[in-house]
Scaffold this motif. Sequence first.
Motif, mmCIF file in Angstrom:
data_model
loop_
_atom_site.group_PDB
_atom_site.id
_atom_site.type_symbol
_atom_site.label_atom_id
_atom_site.label_comp_id
_atom_site.label_asym_id
_atom_site.label_seq_id
_atom_site.Cartn_x
_atom_site.Cartn_y
_atom_site.Cartn_z
ATOM 1 N N LEU A 43 21.000 -21.477 -5.797
ATOM 2 C CA LEU A 43 21.729 -21.571 -6.864
ATOM 3 C C LEU A 43 20.981 -22.289 -8.109
ATOM 4 O O LEU A 43 20.479 -23.229 -7.936
ATOM 5 C CB LEU A 43 22.984 -22.702 -6.462
ATOM 6 C CG LEU A 43 23.719 -22.422 -5.040
ATOM 7 C CD1 LEU A 43 24.456 -23.685 -4.707
ATOM 8 C CD2 LEU A 43 24.124 -21.164 -5.162
ATOM 9 N N ALA A 44 21.382 -21.408 -9.207
ATOM 10 C CA ALA A 44 20.745 -21.760 -10.510
ATOM 11 C C ALA A 44 20.845 -23.356 -10.922
ATOM 12 O O ALA A 44 22.082 -23.850 -10.764
ATOM 13 C CB ALA A 44 21.198 -21.005 -11.709
ATOM 14 N N ASN A 45 19.848 -23.985 -11.356
ATOM 15 C CA ASN A 45 19.724 -25.321 -11.679
ATOM 16 C C ASN A 45 20.037 -26.217 -10.433
ATOM 17 O O ASN A 45 20.166 -27.671 -10.856
ATOM 18 C CB ASN A 45 20.617 -25.824 -12.970
ATOM 19 C CG ASN A 45 20.321 -24.950 -13.974
ATOM 20 O OD1 ASN A 45 19.271 -24.752 -14.119
ATOM 21 N ND2 ASN A 45 21.184 -24.582 -15.020
ATOM 22 N N CYS A 46 19.964 -25.933 -9.335
ATOM 23 C CA CYS A 46 20.231 -26.878 -8.249
ATOM 24 C C CYS A 46 18.733 -26.982 -7.571
ATOM 25 O O CYS A 46 18.335 -25.779 -7.281
ATOM 26 C CB CYS A 46 21.284 -26.351 -7.314
ATOM 27 S SG CYS A 46 21.535 -27.531 -5.830
ATOM 28 N N ASP B 131 28.772 -24.321 -5.755
ATOM 29 C CA ASP B 131 28.723 -24.030 -7.171
ATOM 30 C C ASP B 131 29.951 -23.704 -7.704
ATOM 31 O O ASP B 131 30.886 -22.789 -6.993
ATOM 32 C CB ASP B 131 27.951 -22.451 -7.350
ATOM 33 C CG ASP B 131 27.468 -22.297 -8.791
ATOM 34 O OD1 ASP B 131 28.321 -22.867 -9.870
ATOM 35 O OD2 ASP B 131 26.975 -21.405 -9.103
ATOM 36 N N ARG C 144 30.839 -23.398 -10.798
ATOM 37 C CA ARG C 144 30.684 -22.768 -12.240
ATOM 38 C C ARG C 144 31.416 -21.412 -12.346
ATOM 39 O O ARG C 144 30.813 -20.434 -11.819
ATOM 40 C CB ARG C 144 29.386 -23.004 -12.840
ATOM 41 C CG ARG C 144 28.854 -24.342 -12.657
ATOM 42 C CD ARG C 144 27.200 -24.294 -12.993
ATOM 43 N NE ARG C 144 26.619 -23.692 -12.072
ATOM 44 C CZ ARG C 144 25.226 -23.345 -11.870
ATOM 45 N NH1 ARG C 144 24.504 -23.914 -12.714
ATOM 46 N NH2 ARG C 144 24.761 -22.624 -10.821
ATOM 47 N N ASP D 17 31.467 -19.251 -14.410
ATOM 48 C CA ASP D 17 30.789 -18.180 -15.008
ATOM 49 C C ASP D 17 29.324 -17.804 -14.079
ATOM 50 O O ASP D 17 28.549 -16.891 -14.902
ATOM 51 C CB ASP D 17 30.181 -18.545 -16.522
ATOM 52 C CG ASP D 17 29.675 -19.795 -16.823
ATOM 53 O OD1 ASP D 17 29.558 -20.602 -15.796
ATOM 54 O OD2 ASP D 17 29.088 -20.140 -17.725
ATOM 55 N N SER D 18 29.006 -18.399 -13.292
ATOM 56 C CA SER D 18 27.970 -18.315 -12.524
ATOM 57 C C SER D 18 28.002 -17.164 -11.420
ATOM 58 O O SER D 18 28.916 -17.048 -10.907
ATOM 59 C CB SER D 18 27.614 -19.716 -11.630
ATOM 60 O OG SER D 18 26.655 -19.576 -10.669
ATOM 61 N N THR E 210 26.611 -17.075 -8.799
ATOM 62 C CA THR E 210 26.981 -17.725 -7.393
ATOM 63 C C THR E 210 27.971 -18.545 -7.027
ATOM 64 O O THR E 210 28.100 -19.550 -6.223
ATOM 65 C CB THR E 210 25.373 -18.583 -6.892
ATOM 66 O OG1 THR E 210 25.294 -19.390 -7.973
ATOM 67 C CG2 THR E 210 24.286 -17.748 -6.827
ATOM 68 N N TYR E 211 29.020 -18.534 -8.156
ATOM 69 C CA TYR E 211 30.312 -19.086 -8.079
ATOM 70 C C TYR E 211 30.696 -19.188 -6.373
ATOM 71 O O TYR E 211 31.011 -17.913 -5.728
ATOM 72 C CB TYR E 211 31.340 -18.514 -8.998
ATOM 73 C CG TYR E 211 32.668 -19.251 -8.655
ATOM 74 C CD1 TYR E 211 32.960 -20.653 -9.226
ATOM 75 C CD2 TYR E 211 33.544 -18.772 -7.814
ATOM 76 C CE1 TYR E 211 33.982 -21.294 -9.157
ATOM 77 C CE2 TYR E 211 34.932 -19.311 -7.761
ATOM 78 C CZ TYR E 211 35.204 -20.580 -8.407
ATOM 79 O OH TYR E 211 36.417 -21.034 -8.012
#
Length: 181
Positions: free
Chosen positions: A8-11, A87, A89, A91-92, A94-95
């Motif tokens: 997951l981006a930024n995690c 997640d 988000r 717009d992600s 990986t939502y």
Amino acid sequence: MIVKETKLANCFVLEPKVFNDSRGYFLESFNQNTFQKVTGLSVNFVQDNESMSSKGVLRGLHFQTGEFAQAKLVRVIKGKVLDVAVDLRKDSITYGEYVAEELSEDNKKQLFVPRGFAHGFVVLSNTAIFSYKCDNYYNKASEGGIIYNDKSLNIDWKLEEKDFIISEKDLLLPTLQSINS
């Protein structure tokens, strides 16, 4: 400190360098310069929280909304937990996906949970002392959550459901689909 990005981006999972000797150990649990250099993220933690829980206690999945959204850096001082970040988000790519990481007094791992995520944990040891830093202040009116057993998330909490100890408040949390409606 070793910093590894999860799926997951930024995690991120953070593994501090531990210095052991006959007296015990020493570690630097957070260094803002190192964190920013490795992750590219700038955080300013403003609140530290700590909880003590018994085996089977499941706290979560919680989040703060709007201007009170929080990033968290979580760790276990004593015991072992399964820590989960979801997640949220929209717009992600990986939502609706999650990561789960065992955090313990032995492995000294930490999980950085960015804003826009739900967070929760279950205690796997007899007791656990759980500590976390937040980059925003708690605001009761902005709290939200997702039920721990949401079928769309299908989280494996590593314990049997009959062994969970969950607050009344957390048992009433909605599903991910419900909060999107």
